[in-house]
Design a protein around this motif. Sequence first.
Motif, mmCIF file in Angstrom:
data_model
loop_
_atom_site.group_PDB
_atom_site.id
_atom_site.type_symbol
_atom_site.label_atom_id
_atom_site.label_comp_id
_atom_site.label_asym_id
_atom_site.label_seq_id
_atom_site.Cartn_x
_atom_site.Cartn_y
_atom_site.Cartn_z
ATOM 1 N N VAL A 118 45.106 34.450 42.273
ATOM 2 C CA VAL A 118 44.959 33.016 42.009
ATOM 3 C C VAL A 118 44.581 32.867 40.539
ATOM 4 N N CYS A 119 45.550 32.443 39.730
ATOM 5 C CA CYS A 119 45.334 32.260 38.297
ATOM 6 C C CYS A 119 46.482 31.413 37.777
ATOM 7 N N LEU A 120 46.305 30.818 36.612
ATOM 8 C CA LEU A 120 47.362 29.947 36.104
ATOM 9 C C LEU A 120 48.180 30.581 34.981
ATOM 10 N N CYS A 121 47.774 31.765 34.476
ATOM 11 C CA CYS A 121 48.425 32.279 33.250
ATOM 12 C C CYS A 121 49.909 32.562 33.423
ATOM 13 N N GLU A 122 50.341 32.923 34.622
ATOM 14 C CA GLU A 122 51.779 33.170 34.804
ATOM 15 C C GLU A 122 52.564 31.851 34.873
ATOM 16 N N PRO A 168 40.913 35.084 43.050
ATOM 17 C CA PRO A 168 40.891 34.390 41.760
ATOM 18 C C PRO A 168 40.589 35.346 40.597
ATOM 19 N N SER A 169 41.484 35.354 39.584
ATOM 20 C CA SER A 169 41.366 36.303 38.473
ATOM 21 C C SER A 169 41.166 35.605 37.134
ATOM 22 N N ASP A 170 40.850 34.322 37.186
ATOM 23 C CA ASP A 170 40.817 33.475 35.981
ATOM 24 C C ASP A 170 39.527 33.558 35.187
ATOM 25 N N ALA A 198 33.728 40.849 37.633
ATOM 26 C CA ALA A 198 33.451 41.428 36.312
ATOM 27 C C ALA A 198 34.788 41.835 35.723
ATOM 28 N N LYS A 199 35.456 40.843 35.134
ATOM 29 C CA LYS A 199 36.772 41.086 34.522
ATOM 30 C C LYS A 199 36.599 41.030 33.014
ATOM 31 N N PHE A 200 36.874 42.145 32.386
ATOM 32 C CA PHE A 200 36.633 42.270 30.947
ATOM 33 C C PHE A 200 37.877 41.869 30.149
ATOM 34 N N PRO A 207 50.484 45.914 29.311
ATOM 35 C CA PRO A 207 51.734 46.058 30.060
ATOM 36 C C PRO A 207 51.889 45.014 31.170
ATOM 37 N N PHE A 208 50.787 44.621 31.810
ATOM 38 C CA PHE A 208 50.846 43.577 32.848
ATOM 39 C C PHE A 208 51.419 42.288 32.275
ATOM 40 N N ARG A 209 51.006 41.964 31.049
ATOM 41 C CA ARG A 209 51.461 40.686 30.485
ATOM 42 C C ARG A 209 52.955 40.722 30.205
ATOM 43 N N ASP A 210 53.508 41.912 29.943
ATOM 44 C CA ASP A 210 54.978 42.027 29.874
ATOM 45 C C ASP A 210 55.552 41.827 31.276
ATOM 46 N N ASP A 220 43.188 34.458 22.249
ATOM 47 C CA ASP A 220 43.011 35.541 23.217
ATOM 48 C C ASP A 220 42.180 35.000 24.377
ATOM 49 N N ARG A 221 41.740 35.895 25.269
ATOM 50 C CA ARG A 221 41.042 35.425 26.469
ATOM 51 C C ARG A 221 39.526 35.639 26.388
ATOM 52 N N ARG A 222 39.017 35.832 25.151
ATOM 53 C CA ARG A 222 37.607 36.212 25.064
ATOM 54 C C ARG A 222 36.620 35.089 25.354
ATOM 55 N N TYR A 224 36.787 33.382 28.050
ATOM 56 C CA TYR A 224 36.565 33.358 29.504
ATOM 57 C C TYR A 224 36.409 34.733 30.118
ATOM 58 N N GLN A 225 37.156 35.748 29.657
ATOM 59 C CA GLN A 225 36.935 37.096 30.199
ATOM 60 C C GLN A 225 35.750 37.735 29.464
ATOM 61 N N MET A 226 35.172 38.777 30.078
ATOM 62 C CA MET A 226 33.904 39.304 29.558
ATOM 63 C C MET A 226 34.047 40.228 28.360
ATOM 64 N N VAL A 251 35.641 44.868 39.966
ATOM 65 C CA VAL A 251 35.402 45.273 38.581
ATOM 66 C C VAL A 251 36.773 45.640 38.012
ATOM 67 N N LYS A 252 37.049 45.187 36.801
ATOM 68 C CA LYS A 252 38.386 45.372 36.225
ATOM 69 C C LYS A 252 38.312 45.385 34.715
ATOM 70 N N PRO A 253 38.961 46.312 34.008
ATOM 71 C CA PRO A 253 39.648 47.503 34.496
ATOM 72 C C PRO A 253 38.700 48.476 35.206
ATOM 73 N N VAL A 277 44.178 49.279 36.174
ATOM 74 C CA VAL A 277 45.108 48.280 35.632
ATOM 75 C C VAL A 277 46.348 48.881 34.967
ATOM 76 N N SER A 278 47.220 47.969 34.545
ATOM 77 C CA SER A 278 48.527 48.343 33.993
ATOM 78 C C SER A 278 48.434 49.305 32.816
ATOM 79 N N GLY A 279 47.453 49.111 31.919
ATOM 80 C CA GLY A 279 47.350 49.981 30.743
ATOM 81 C C GLY A 279 46.912 51.387 31.122
ATOM 82 N N THR A 316 45.950 49.798 42.800
ATOM 83 C CA THR A 316 46.645 50.717 41.903
ATOM 84 C C THR A 316 48.154 50.675 42.105
ATOM 85 N N TYR A 317 48.876 50.748 40.994
ATOM 86 C CA TYR A 317 50.346 50.764 41.033
ATOM 87 C C TYR A 317 50.860 52.061 41.645
ATOM 88 N N TRP A 318 49.984 53.060 41.783
ATOM 89 C CA TRP A 318 50.378 54.329 42.407
ATOM 90 C C TRP A 318 50.130 54.335 43.915
#
Length: 332
Positions: A118-122, A168-170, A198-200, A207-210, A220-222, A224-226, A251-253, A277-279, A316-318
């Motif tokens: 749940v986020c609006l960035c996409e 929610p990831s916003d 705790a989303k930093f 890579p996720f944003r691609d 940038d997102r500083r 709102y993100q930590m 907790v993320k990443p 995460v993606s990176g 995880t993507y794996w």
Amino acid sequence: MHLPERPRRLRRNATLRRMTRETRLAADNLVLPLFIRDTDRARIPIASMPGQFQLGICDAADTADAAADAGIPAVLLFGIPETKDPVGSGAWAADGVICRAVRAIKERRPDLCVITDVCLCEYTDHGHCGVINKNRDGVPDVDNDATVDLLVKEAMAHADAGADIVAPSDMMDGRVGAIRDALDVAGQQDVAIMAYSAKFASAFYGPFRDAAESPPQFGDRRSYQMDWANGNEAVREIALDVEEGADIVMVKPALPYLDIIARAADTFNIPIAAYNVSGEYAMFKAAAEKGWLDEKSAVLEALHGIKRAGATLIITYWATDVAQWLQETDYP
Ligand code: PBG
């Protein structure tokens, strides 16, 4: 020579190691993220995430089905809408990409737990996670309370489509409580909330944003993100989400923040999710492609580290690969 302690005694062979292993990965605790395009069929490779694709809704259902066959209990859905606008209205459209994907996956696999981001960035044309207004310094910034109202609409739409958990990831203040209240009032009290608590503000989301076509078009997102440097604040953010009614906190990443995962697991009596995460995925893949790391053992080691730190769930993507690796007889 008399050595009083010989820890190597219990490492001599695989049987002894198996008996005394403290942490075990299980498919049961893994969540597979999926990037879904608003079309029936598509399978577009994501350049910075080898092995991952933007999927059409039917392809996402196929991939979810294969993950479930491998023993993965849950998928986490990210939508890529056809059109974007300043407020991200695609995010709460009842016939939007995520609502359609939830229905398609649930129809195919009613037993699979469907979690929605749940986020609006996409969905916003400026790529930020909410509505932009000028802040007190006269600078355009994400407006917290106006955004929370829209996130509530988005979470409600996902719940109505059949999502089991909304995530929610916003990083807006107060959104967990607002979503909980709205769900309860609407009779959706069984829909759980997994809060990205705790989303930093991390470079590892690149890579996720691609993949999700969601990079911010300015700044940038500083705001709102930590801040990466803050551990006490992470504990406070998690405490707030627990008070507001989160069922799972995240907790993320994961890998640069194992200390935060460990503090969260020590402090809170609630399941902790960690997002690998993606990176983190891209780094391991790139090194493996060059022959500099053995992918399978590096991934298993890293995921055991996340689990050992205290995570109950690992996103995880794996996920599907790991579920298969855990079945193999040479799993150490
Ligand atoms: C959306 C969101 C992001 C991720 C998950 N949800 C990106 C961001 O905040 O820019 C990142 C996931 C990943 O990197 O794998 N807000």
